[in-house]
Design an enzyme around this catalytic site. Structure first.
Site, PDB file in Angstrom:
ATOM      1  N   SER A  28       0.772  -1.247  -0.104  1.00  9.40           N
ATOM      2  CA  SER A  28       0.030  -0.101  -0.096  1.00  9.40           C
ATOM      3  C   SER A  28       0.784   1.248  -0.033  1.00  9.40           C
ATOM      4  O   SER A  28       2.053   1.057  -0.298  1.00  9.40           O
ATOM      5  CB  SER A  28      -0.918  -0.133   1.162  1.00  9.40           C
ATOM      6  OG  SER A  28      -1.792   0.922   1.112  1.00  9.40           O
ATOM      7  N   LYS A  67      -6.403   2.553  -2.745  1.00  8.21           N
ATOM      8  CA  LYS A  67      -5.683   1.739  -1.929  1.00  8.21           C
ATOM      9  C   LYS A  67      -6.233   1.571  -0.680  1.00  8.21           C
ATOM     10  O   LYS A  67      -5.738   0.466  -0.207  1.00  8.21           O
ATOM     11  CB  LYS A  67      -4.217   2.559  -1.894  1.00  8.21           C
ATOM     12  CG  LYS A  67      -3.325   2.411  -3.072  1.00  8.21           C
ATOM     13  CD  LYS A  67      -2.535   1.033  -3.317  1.00  8.21           C
ATOM     14  CE  LYS A  67      -1.307   1.422  -4.322  1.00  8.21           C
ATOM     15  NZ  LYS A  67      -0.576   0.060  -4.302  1.00  8.21           N
ATOM     16  N   SER A 126      10.178   3.637 -10.427  1.00  8.11           N
ATOM     17  CA  SER A 126       9.321   4.195 -11.726  1.00  8.11           C
ATOM     18  C   SER A 126       8.420   5.230 -10.903  1.00  8.11           C
ATOM     19  O   SER A 126       7.636   5.102 -10.087  1.00  8.11           O
ATOM     20  CB  SER A 126       8.508   2.797 -12.186  1.00  8.11           C
ATOM     21  OG  SER A 126       7.629   2.341 -11.433  1.00  8.11           O
ATOM     22  N   LYS A 138      -0.416   7.393   0.911  1.00  8.04           N
ATOM     23  CA  LYS A 138      -1.606   8.065   0.421  1.00  8.04           C
ATOM     24  C   LYS A 138      -2.868   7.577   0.644  1.00  8.04           C
ATOM     25  O   LYS A 138      -3.986   7.977   0.422  1.00  8.04           O
ATOM     26  CB  LYS A 138      -1.340   8.353  -1.352  1.00  8.04           C
ATOM     27  CG  LYS A 138      -0.288   9.261  -1.672  1.00  8.04           C
ATOM     28  CD  LYS A 138      -0.078   9.290  -3.102  1.00  8.04           C
ATOM     29  CE  LYS A 138       1.245  10.220  -3.512  1.00  8.04           C
ATOM     30  NZ  LYS A 138       2.359   9.761  -2.853  1.00  8.04           N
ATOM     31  N   THR A 154       6.639  21.123  -8.005  1.00  6.30           N
ATOM     32  CA  THR A 154       5.162  21.483  -7.925  1.00  6.30           C
ATOM     33  C   THR A 154       5.103  22.647  -6.882  1.00  6.30           C
ATOM     34  O   THR A 154       4.296  23.531  -7.184  1.00  6.30           O
ATOM     35  CB  THR A 154       4.155  20.457  -7.595  1.00  6.30           C
ATOM     36  OG1 THR A 154       4.786  19.856  -6.259  1.00  6.30           O
ATOM     37  CG2 THR A 154       4.138  19.256  -8.394  1.00  6.30           C
ATOM     38  N   VAL A 170      10.552  11.165  -8.434  1.00  8.89           N
ATOM     39  CA  VAL A 170      10.979  12.487  -8.994  1.00  8.89           C
ATOM     40  C   VAL A 170      12.333  12.552  -9.327  1.00  8.89           C
ATOM     41  O   VAL A 170      12.797  13.047 -10.285  1.00  8.89           O
ATOM     42  CB  VAL A 170      10.731  13.486  -7.845  1.00  8.89           C
ATOM     43  CG1 VAL A 170      11.679  13.508  -6.697  1.00  8.89           C
ATOM     44  CG2 VAL A 170      10.805  14.806  -8.562  1.00  8.89           C
ATOM     45  N   ASN A 202       7.656   7.199  -0.444  1.00 10.06           N
ATOM     46  CA  ASN A 202       8.274   7.452  -1.729  1.00 10.06           C
ATOM     47  C   ASN A 202       9.829   6.547  -1.747  1.00 10.06           C
ATOM     48  O   ASN A 202      10.407   6.351  -0.492  1.00 10.06           O
ATOM     49  CB  ASN A 202       8.752   8.724  -2.072  1.00 10.06           C
ATOM     50  CG  ASN A 202       7.407   9.826  -2.368  1.00 10.06           C
ATOM     51  OD1 ASN A 202       6.558   9.484  -3.543  1.00 10.06           O
ATOM     52  ND2 ASN A 202       7.136  10.309  -1.348  1.00 10.06           N
ATOM     53  N   VAL A 203       9.922   5.818  -2.876  1.00 15.14           N
ATOM     54  CA  VAL A 203      11.112   4.771  -2.950  1.00 15.14           C
ATOM     55  C   VAL A 203      11.800   5.407  -3.980  1.00 15.14           C
ATOM     56  O   VAL A 203      11.740   5.894  -5.112  1.00 15.14           O
ATOM     57  CB  VAL A 203      10.656   3.384  -3.330  1.00 15.14           C
ATOM     58  CG1 VAL A 203      11.899   2.639  -3.608  1.00 15.14           C
ATOM     59  CG2 VAL A 203       9.736   2.967  -2.356  1.00 15.14           C
ATOM     60  N   GLU A 212      -3.313  16.513  -4.475  1.00 19.88           N
ATOM     61  CA  GLU A 212      -1.951  16.373  -4.028  1.00 19.88           C
ATOM     62  C   GLU A 212      -1.729  17.026  -2.565  1.00 19.88           C
ATOM     63  O   GLU A 212      -2.019  18.319  -2.548  1.00 19.88           O
ATOM     64  CB  GLU A 212      -0.922  16.970  -4.896  1.00 19.88           C
ATOM     65  CG  GLU A 212       0.585  16.645  -4.504  1.00 19.88           C
ATOM     66  CD  GLU A 212       1.561  16.889  -5.902  1.00 19.88           C
ATOM     67  OE1 GLU A 212       2.253  16.465  -5.930  1.00 19.88           O
ATOM     68  OE2 GLU A 212       1.129  17.824  -6.579  1.00 19.88           O
TER      69      GLU A 212
END
Length: 244
Positions: free
Chosen positions: A35, A50, A81, A38, A101, A84, A76-77, A177
């Site tokens: 999961s 999710k 894929s 988010k 952003t 950033v 975040n990994v 976001e």
């Protein structure tokens, strides 16, 4: 967030639930759903899909005696894929601009190796129906990452004093976001035997018949392109909180 929401539900919710059911029917020993942060009080439909998958896994776990089903949330990994970092590398290689952003947006990161290792570890200690959370590192400003990568590439950052450099453009937060992601591990989280793996003690699930009904309802609404009604269901079941 209105783009590709159909695929988010088909993949994250319907697909996960059906695959988990097949695993229980085949008496697979363990099922781990990957999961995301988010899914915590989601502000977009991807996060809501999710969260619905998490709830369906918990519901399924109640009737599963042979298969241990659990979910693992993390942020975040790096270099995965959709990360950033590859985007920034490509933009810098092309001479810019680098797109961020928002100047204050922050995210939590971990390496691919660490994420994979901790997911495997969580499956080894899994108890049926649990949602495990990986403790991420310190929050990092995306703007700082962009600036460091530009400087490490041997370039200057274009500004009022420096014309010959790579420009950073702030494009604005996208719909749904968050400026700051929700903390995965908080005071309510419980420790496990591993210092970086915690679990949520609350099991917030619904029965299998209700999950099956929800799948049918959302699929019907997708076919009808009835986005407002899909959002209402997500508000009821997934604690979905639209940002706008």
């Amino acid at each position: 967030e209105n783009h590709n929401y159909e695929e988010a539900f088909r993949n994250n919710f319907f697909g996960t639930f059906q695959l988990a059911k097949l695993c229980t029917e085949g008496e697979v020993s363990n099922f781990v759903f990957v999961s995301t942060d988010k899914a915590v009080r989601p502000t977009n439909l991807m996060g809501a899909s999710k969260r619905l998958a998490e709830i369906s896994i918990q519901g399924l776990s109640k009737s599963s005696s042979k298969t241990v089903l659990n979910s693992v949330r993390f942020g975040n990994v790096m270099d995965s894929s959709g990360s950033v970092l590859p985007t920034f590398r490509r933009q810098i290689k092309n001479g810019g601009p680098v797109t961020v952003t928002h100047p204050e947006i922050v995210r939590y990161f971990m390496t691919i190796n660490e994420a994979a290792y901790l997911v495997v570890m969580s499956s080894l200690m899994a108890k049926n129906g649990m949602i495990y959370m990986l403790k991420m590192g310190e929050a990092v400003k995306i703007d700082d990452i962009a600036k460091r990568m530009i400087k490490l590439s041997g370039n200057n950052i274009k500004n009022d004093d420096e014309e010959g450099g790579i420009e950073i453009i702030y494009t604005g937060l996208r719909p749904g976001e968050k400026l700051y992601e929700e903390l995965l591990v908080d005071k309510a989280s419980k420790e496990t035997a591993h210092e970086k793996i915690f679990f949520d003690p609350v099991i917030d699930s619904i029965g299998l018949k209700e999950i099956d009904s929800l799948v049918v309802q959302i699929q019907d609404l997708i076919d009808k392109k009835s986005l407002p009604d899909i959002k209402k269901l997500c508000e009821s079941y997934a604690d979905y909180r639209p940002s706008a």
